[in-house]
Scaffold this motif. Structure first.
Motif, PDB file in Angstrom:
ATOM      1  N   CYS A 103       8.098  -3.609  -4.620  1.00 16.42           N
ATOM      2  CA  CYS A 103       7.930  -2.452  -4.159  1.00 16.42           C
ATOM      3  C   CYS A 103       8.227  -1.482  -5.128  1.00 16.42           C
ATOM      4  O   CYS A 103       9.415  -1.632  -5.978  1.00 16.42           O
ATOM      5  CB  CYS A 103       8.929  -1.960  -2.854  1.00 16.42           C
ATOM      6  SG  CYS A 103       8.259  -3.528  -1.672  1.00 16.42           S
ATOM      7  N   GLY A 163       7.519   2.898  -5.350  1.00 16.75           N
ATOM      8  CA  GLY A 163       7.056   3.903  -5.114  1.00 16.75           C
ATOM      9  C   GLY A 163       6.558   3.369  -3.703  1.00 16.75           C
ATOM     10  O   GLY A 163       7.467   2.686  -2.749  1.00 16.75           O
ATOM     11  N   LYS A 164       5.709   3.664  -3.702  1.00 15.79           N
ATOM     12  CA  LYS A 164       4.911   3.205  -1.979  1.00 15.79           C
ATOM     13  C   LYS A 164       3.856   2.277  -2.292  1.00 15.79           C
ATOM     14  O   LYS A 164       3.332   2.117  -1.334  1.00 15.79           O
ATOM     15  CB  LYS A 164       3.938   4.936  -1.476  1.00 15.79           C
ATOM     16  CG  LYS A 164       4.625   5.741  -1.264  1.00 15.79           C
ATOM     17  CD  LYS A 164       5.004   5.680  -0.058  1.00 15.79           C
ATOM     18  CE  LYS A 164       6.498   7.362   0.741  1.00 15.79           C
ATOM     19  NZ  LYS A 164       7.302   6.420   2.200  1.00 15.79           N
ATOM     20  N   SER A 165       3.759   1.149  -3.571  1.00 15.32           N
ATOM     21  CA  SER A 165       2.993   0.557  -3.426  1.00 15.32           C
ATOM     22  C   SER A 165       3.699  -0.484  -3.818  1.00 15.32           C
ATOM     23  O   SER A 165       4.686  -0.948  -4.137  1.00 15.32           O
ATOM     24  CB  SER A 165       2.102   1.284  -4.760  1.00 15.32           C
ATOM     25  OG  SER A 165       1.264   2.188  -4.800  1.00 15.32           O
ATOM     26  N   TYR A 197      14.624  -2.887  -0.690  1.00 14.53           N
ATOM     27  CA  TYR A 197      14.178  -2.918   0.170  1.00 14.53           C
ATOM     28  C   TYR A 197      15.498  -4.163   0.442  1.00 14.53           C
ATOM     29  O   TYR A 197      15.675  -5.245   1.676  1.00 14.53           O
ATOM     30  CB  TYR A 197      12.706  -2.873   1.165  1.00 14.53           C
ATOM     31  CG  TYR A 197      12.386  -1.769   1.357  1.00 14.53           C
ATOM     32  CD1 TYR A 197      12.298  -0.915   1.807  1.00 14.53           C
ATOM     33  CD2 TYR A 197      11.447  -1.965   0.116  1.00 14.53           C
ATOM     34  CE1 TYR A 197      12.520   0.467   2.139  1.00 14.53           C
ATOM     35  CE2 TYR A 197      10.878  -0.308   0.098  1.00 14.53           C
ATOM     36  CZ  TYR A 197      10.815   0.687   0.713  1.00 14.53           C
ATOM     37  OH  TYR A 197      10.394   1.788   0.754  1.00 14.53           O
ATOM     38  N   GLY A 207       6.833   0.682   6.838  1.00  8.14           N
ATOM     39  CA  GLY A 207       6.730   1.199   5.267  1.00  8.14           C
ATOM     40  C   GLY A 207       4.980   1.716   5.293  1.00  8.14           C
ATOM     41  O   GLY A 207       4.881   2.614   3.911  1.00  8.14           O
ATOM     42  N   GLY A 208       3.863   1.252   5.661  1.00  5.11           N
ATOM     43  CA  GLY A 208       2.603   1.168   4.799  1.00  5.11           C
ATOM     44  C   GLY A 208       2.108   0.462   3.293  1.00  5.11           C
ATOM     45  O   GLY A 208       0.691   0.604   3.362  1.00  5.11           O
ATOM     46  N   PHE A 209       3.285  -0.574   3.464  1.00  3.03           N
ATOM     47  CA  PHE A 209       2.654  -0.953   1.818  1.00  3.03           C
ATOM     48  C   PHE A 209       1.832  -2.122   2.164  1.00  3.03           C
ATOM     49  O   PHE A 209       0.237  -2.059   1.367  1.00  3.03           O
ATOM     50  CB  PHE A 209       4.245  -2.260   1.416  1.00  3.03           C
ATOM     51  CG  PHE A 209       4.988  -0.771   0.974  1.00  3.03           C
ATOM     52  CD1 PHE A 209       5.159  -0.701  -0.326  1.00  3.03           C
ATOM     53  CD2 PHE A 209       5.979  -0.622   2.351  1.00  3.03           C
ATOM     54  CE1 PHE A 209       6.245   0.347  -1.219  1.00  3.03           C
ATOM     55  CE2 PHE A 209       7.441  -0.245   1.541  1.00  3.03           C
ATOM     56  CZ  PHE A 209       7.660   0.759   0.188  1.00  3.03           C
ATOM     57  N   TYR A 210       1.361  -2.785   3.108  1.00  2.00           N
ATOM     58  CA  TYR A 210       0.747  -3.582   3.203  1.00  2.00           C
ATOM     59  C   TYR A 210      -1.262  -2.546   4.078  1.00  2.00           C
ATOM     60  O   TYR A 210      -1.957  -3.184   3.457  1.00  2.00           O
ATOM     61  CB  TYR A 210       0.881  -4.571   4.218  1.00  2.00           C
ATOM     62  CG  TYR A 210       1.580  -6.126   2.958  1.00  2.00           C
ATOM     63  CD1 TYR A 210       1.058  -7.195   2.788  1.00  2.00           C
ATOM     64  CD2 TYR A 210       2.646  -5.941   3.563  1.00  2.00           C
ATOM     65  CE1 TYR A 210       1.267  -8.222   1.489  1.00  2.00           C
ATOM     66  CE2 TYR A 210       3.592  -6.923   2.052  1.00  2.00           C
ATOM     67  CZ  TYR A 210       2.778  -8.004   1.396  1.00  2.00           C
ATOM     68  OH  TYR A 210       3.396  -8.746   0.844  1.00  2.00           O
ATOM     69  N   ASP A 211      -1.062  -2.079   4.411  1.00  2.00           N
ATOM     70  CA  ASP A 211      -1.715  -0.959   4.584  1.00  2.00           C
ATOM     71  C   ASP A 211      -2.788  -0.527   3.499  1.00  2.00           C
ATOM     72  O   ASP A 211      -3.815  -0.188   3.967  1.00  2.00           O
ATOM     73  CB  ASP A 211      -1.541  -0.228   6.077  1.00  2.00           C
ATOM     74  CG  ASP A 211      -0.866  -0.565   7.728  1.00  2.00           C
ATOM     75  OD1 ASP A 211      -1.431  -1.550   8.362  1.00  2.00           O
ATOM     76  OD2 ASP A 211       0.073  -0.152   7.767  1.00  2.00           O
ATOM     77  N   ARG A 212      -1.612  -0.329   2.718  1.00  2.00           N
ATOM     78  CA  ARG A 212      -2.597   0.575   1.675  1.00  2.00           C
ATOM     79  C   ARG A 212      -2.914  -0.776   1.199  1.00  2.00           C
ATOM     80  O   ARG A 212      -4.506  -0.603   0.780  1.00  2.00           O
ATOM     81  CB  ARG A 212      -1.431   1.103   0.563  1.00  2.00           C
ATOM     82  CG  ARG A 212      -0.683   2.814   1.329  1.00  2.00           C
ATOM     83  CD  ARG A 212      -0.020   3.287   0.417  1.00  2.00           C
ATOM     84  NE  ARG A 212       1.059   3.279   0.158  1.00  2.00           N
ATOM     85  CZ  ARG A 212       2.474   3.315   1.481  1.00  2.00           C
ATOM     86  NH1 ARG A 212       1.301   4.410   2.840  1.00  2.00           N
ATOM     87  NH2 ARG A 212       3.322   2.922   1.147  1.00  2.00           N
TER      88      ARG A 212
END
Length: 185
Positions: free
Chosen positions: A73, A75-77, A94, A132-137
């Motif tokens: 992980c 940042g947000k990626s 995390y 957290g949206g990591f896999y969504d992105r």
């Protein structure tokens, strides 16, 4: 029920599993994957290190027929790095194990299969993550590789609440079997 409420309920149920039950079901998930042609034909597989009693795929990682990639992980990626069993790991932001930053990187388009952790999945292929949206992105980035959600059977639900950004997976693997939704990319 909202995603947040459902996530809380299912995480509590997963945390309530005994260590023996968790290990046995995790081993059965691994056996299901090993019997899948998507898995056996893949050369490079993106996976995850178990966290919060997610199904533990670690027994698979000793298989040297596959090149394994794991996320960091940043940042947000999620950045993907190759890793071989026995190589050192570090604890990420995390609290999840991840490869060191200096390990070789992998691009998701250069892999054959992506094993996606989830809190739950539904029979349409949608997943409930941790929020957290990591896999969504990752899934909305136009990736064209097969994606399989990894969960325990109690978290394979008829339908999840979804948002406009949610992307369906190609399949779901539990300790009782693998379900593929339509055509695999």
């Amino acid at each position: 029920m909202t995603k947040k409420e459902l996530r809380r309920r299912l995480l509590k149920q997963r945390q309530a599993m005994t260590k023996e039950d968790w290990r046995e079901k995790s081993d059965r998930v691994c056996t299901q994957l090993q019997s899948s042609s998507l898995f056996t034909q893949a050369k490079t597989i993106l996976a995850y290190f178990s966290f919060r009693q997610e199904p533990d795929l670690h027994p698979l990682f000793t298989d040297t027929q596959h090149c394994w990639g794991f996320p960091r992980c940043v940042g947000k990626s999620l950045l993907w790095h190759s890793w071989k069993c026995g190589e050192a790991l570090q604890t990420g932001a995390y609290g999840i194990f991840e490869p060191h930053a200096n390990s070789p990187t992998l691009e998701p388009d250069d892999v054959d299969l992506i094993l996606v952790p989830a809190v739950a999945c539904d029979r349409r292929g949608y997943r409930l993550g941790y929020g957290g949206g990591f896999y969504d992105r990752l899934l909305s980035s136009g990736i064209s590789k097969p994606t399989i959600g990894i969960i325990f059977d109690f978290a394979f639900l008829p339908q999840l609440p979804i948002d406009g950004w949610d992307q369906p997976l190609n399949g779901v693997c539990t300790e009782t079997g693998i379900t593929i939704f339509g055509r695999v990319r």
